[in-house]
Design an enzyme around this catalytic site. Structure first.
Site, PDB file in Angstrom:
ATOM      1  N   HIS A   1      54.363  33.233  45.684  1.00  0.00           N
ATOM      2  CA  HIS A   1      53.574  34.467  45.676  1.00  0.00           C
ATOM      3  C   HIS A   1      52.757  34.580  44.387  1.00  0.00           C
ATOM      4  O   HIS A   1      51.553  34.854  44.431  1.00  0.00           O
ATOM      5  CB  HIS A   1      54.469  35.701  45.829  1.00  0.00           C
TER       6      HIS A   1
ATOM      7  N   HIS B   1      48.267  35.177  43.406  1.00  0.00           N
ATOM      8  CA  HIS B   1      47.567  35.885  42.328  1.00  0.00           C
ATOM      9  C   HIS B   1      46.616  35.032  41.500  1.00  0.00           C
ATOM     10  O   HIS B   1      45.581  35.525  41.067  1.00  0.00           O
ATOM     11  CB  HIS B   1      48.589  36.489  41.352  1.00  0.00           C
TER      12      HIS B   1
ATOM     13  N   GLU C   1      47.526  43.783  45.399  1.00  0.00           N
ATOM     14  CA  GLU C   1      48.518  43.239  46.333  1.00  0.00           C
ATOM     15  C   GLU C   1      48.052  43.235  47.786  1.00  0.00           C
ATOM     16  O   GLU C   1      48.333  42.297  48.521  1.00  0.00           O
ATOM     17  CB  GLU C   1      49.844  44.004  46.220  1.00  0.00           C
TER      18      GLU C   1
ATOM     19  N   SER D   1      49.850  35.456  50.428  1.00  0.00           N
ATOM     20  CA  SER D   1      51.045  34.611  50.389  1.00  0.00           C
ATOM     21  C   SER D   1      51.956  34.860  51.590  1.00  0.00           C
ATOM     22  O   SER D   1      53.067  34.357  51.630  1.00  0.00           O
ATOM     23  CB  SER D   1      51.808  34.823  49.069  1.00  0.00           C
TER      24      SER D   1
HETATM   25  N1  HBI Z   1      57.024  41.817  36.858  1.00  0.00           N
HETATM   26  N2  HBI Z   1      57.084  39.516  37.071  1.00  0.00           N
HETATM   27  C1  HBI Z   1      56.591  40.701  37.463  1.00  0.00           C
HETATM   28  N3  HBI Z   1      55.657  40.757  38.464  1.00  0.00           N
HETATM   29  C2  HBI Z   1      55.133  41.941  38.873  1.00  0.00           C
HETATM   30  O1  HBI Z   1      54.282  41.955  39.781  1.00  0.00           O
HETATM   31  C3  HBI Z   1      55.573  43.120  38.265  1.00  0.00           C
HETATM   32  C4  HBI Z   1      56.540  43.026  37.236  1.00  0.00           C
HETATM   33  N4  HBI Z   1      56.959  44.134  36.628  1.00  0.00           N
HETATM   34  C5  HBI Z   1      56.427  45.425  36.951  1.00  0.00           C
HETATM   35  C6  HBI Z   1      55.476  45.449  38.065  1.00  0.00           C
HETATM   36  N5  HBI Z   1      55.079  44.345  38.630  1.00  0.00           N
HETATM   37  C7  HBI Z   1      54.957  46.733  38.653  1.00  0.00           C
HETATM   38  O2  HBI Z   1      55.925  47.712  38.528  1.00  0.00           O
HETATM   39  C8  HBI Z   1      53.626  47.287  38.156  1.00  0.00           C
HETATM   40  O3  HBI Z   1      52.516  46.593  38.561  1.00  0.00           O
HETATM   41  C9  HBI Z   1      53.392  48.698  38.622  1.00  0.00           C
HETATM   42 FE    FE Z   2      52.298  40.363  43.400  1.00  0.00          FE
END
Ligand code: HBI
Ligand code: FE
Length: 313
Positions: free
Chosen positions: A148, A153, A194, A214
C-alpha cells in the site's frame, strides 16, 4: 467483506494505535528504531514468499490500472522503476524520487503517531511500512503494509504538484493538532490522498487515491459500480464528511487537477476550523444541497451486488 486494503491507516485513534504497536512489538522485537520511528529496511528478512506476494499484488494492479489510474500515477510508477519482481529496496527508490521531487522514503515499523507522521511529510519524507501482508490478507488488511505505502502512495510523489500538496498537508497537520482540528484534516486526507478521483482533461474519471490504487476490488468498484456517489470536490464539504473504514466508500470526491487541490488547501485553515465548529457533519452517504453531483449512487446495501459478485474474482 471485501474492502480496500488499508482502511485502518487514517482512522487511527489512540486505542487503535496501541493495539497495532503491540502487535508490531512482536514483529519488530529486534529492529533498532530511532526517536523519529524510522529504522533501516531489514532487506534480509523478506522471504521468497514475501517477494511472491508483492509480485502477485503488483501484477493484479498492473493488469487493472491502465485506463483507470490517473496518468500522473502511471507515469510516476514507470519513472520510479518499481518492478514486479519483489519488495523493492527503499533506498534505491528514494534516490530516484529525490532526483524528481526532493522526497525520500523513510522506513517505519507501521502506523506511527500523528505528530511523527506529519513531521516526516512536512520535511518531504514519506513513511513506508517495511513489512508486507500475508497471502491470506491479499485483499483486505487494516493497517498499511509496504505494498500500500509504496505502490499506492509513492508514484504520485514523483509529480511536482502532488509532492508539494503532501508536504503542505504535513505542515497543516502539525498546525491542526494544536488547534484541535485533526479530525477535519484527517477527512481531507481520506477523501483525497487515500480515496480521491480525478477528472482528466478529456472528461474521463480516473483514480489517484492510494487506498484504491492498492486494492484490486475497489479499483474497479469506484469507477464501474452505480452504488457510490461521485461528487465534485469542495474543501469545506469534505472536511464536514464522516468516512467509513469498513466498506467501499459511499461517496468519492472528484478533483479536476492537482493544482485545484493544492490551491484549495493553500490558505490558512485556522478560520475554516472555526467555521467548521458550528456546522454539523455529513454522513458518508449523504448528498448536500449545494453539491455538484457527477453521479448519484444507488447506495443500496449490497453495493449494487457488485461487491458480492467480484469478491473472489
Ligand atoms: N503512520 N505509517 C503511517 N502511515 C499513515 O498513513 C499514517 C500514520 N500515522 C498517522 C496517520 N497516517 C493519520 O492519522 C493521519 O494522516 C491523519
Ligand atoms: Fe495510505
Amino acid at each position: 467483506m471485501q474492502s480496500s486494503c488499508t482502511r485502518g491507516a487514517i482512522s487511527l485513534r489512540v486505542s487503535q494505535f496501541r493495539r497495532s504497536t503491540m502487535a508490531l512489538a512482536e514483529r519488530h522485537d529486534d529492529l533498532v528504531i530511532r526517536a523519529d520511528y524510522t529504522h533501516d529496511q531489514p532487506l534480509e528478512r523478506y522471504t521468497a514468499e514475501d517477494h511472491a506476494v508483492w509480485r502477485d499484488l503488483f501484477r493484479r494492479q498492473a493488469a487493472l490500472l491502465p485506463g483507470r489510474a490517473c496518468d500522473a500515477f502511471l507515469d510516476g510508477l514507470k519513472g520510479l522503476g518499481v518492478a514486479a519482481d519483489g519488495v523493492p529496496d527503499f533506498e534505491r527508490l528514494s534516490d530516484v524520487l529525490e532526483k524528481a521531487t526532493g522526497w525520500r522514503i523513510v522506513c517505519v515499523p507501521g502506523l506511527v503517531p500523528d505528530a511523527i507522521f506529519f513531521g516526516h511529510l512536512a520535511t518531504r519524507r514519506f513513511p513506508v511500512t517495511w513489512w508486507i501482508r500475508k497471502r491470506s490478507q491479499l485483499d483486505y488488511l487494516q493497517e498499511p503494509d509496504c505494498f500500500h505505502d509504496i505502490y499506492g502512495h509513492v508514484p504520485l510523489l514523483m509529480n511536482p504538484v502532488f509532492a508539494d500538496y503532501m508536504q503542505a498537508y504535513g505542515k497543516g497537520g502539525l498546525k491542526a493538532a494544536g488547534l484541535n482540528a485533526l479530525h477535519h484534516l484527517a477527512r481531507l486526507y481520506w477523501y483525497t490522498v487515500e480515496f480521491g478521483l480525478i477528472e482528466q482533461k478529456n472528461g474521463d474519471l480516473r483514480i489517484y487515491g492510494s487506498g484504491i490504487l492498492s486494492s484490486k476490488t475497489e479499483s474497479v468498484f469506484c469507477l464501474d459500480s452505480n452504488a457510490p456517489n461521485r461528487i465534485r470536490f469542495d474543501l469545506i464539504r469534505v472536511m464536514r464528511t464522516r468516512y467509513r473504514i469498513d466498506t467501499f466508500q459511499k461517496s468519492y470526491f472528484v478533483i479536476r487537477s492537482f493544482d485545484e487541490l493544492f490551491d484549495a488547501t493553500r490558505p490558512d485553515f485556522t478560520p475554516l476550523y472555526a467555521q467548521l465548529r458550528d456546522q454539523p457533519d455529513f454522513g458518508a452517504a449523504d448528498i448536500a444541497l449545494q453539491d455538484s453531483v457527477i453521479t448519484r449512487g444507488t447506495l443500496d446495501a449490497k453495493q449494487g451486488g457488485w461487491e458480492a459478485a467480484t469478491a473472489d474474482a
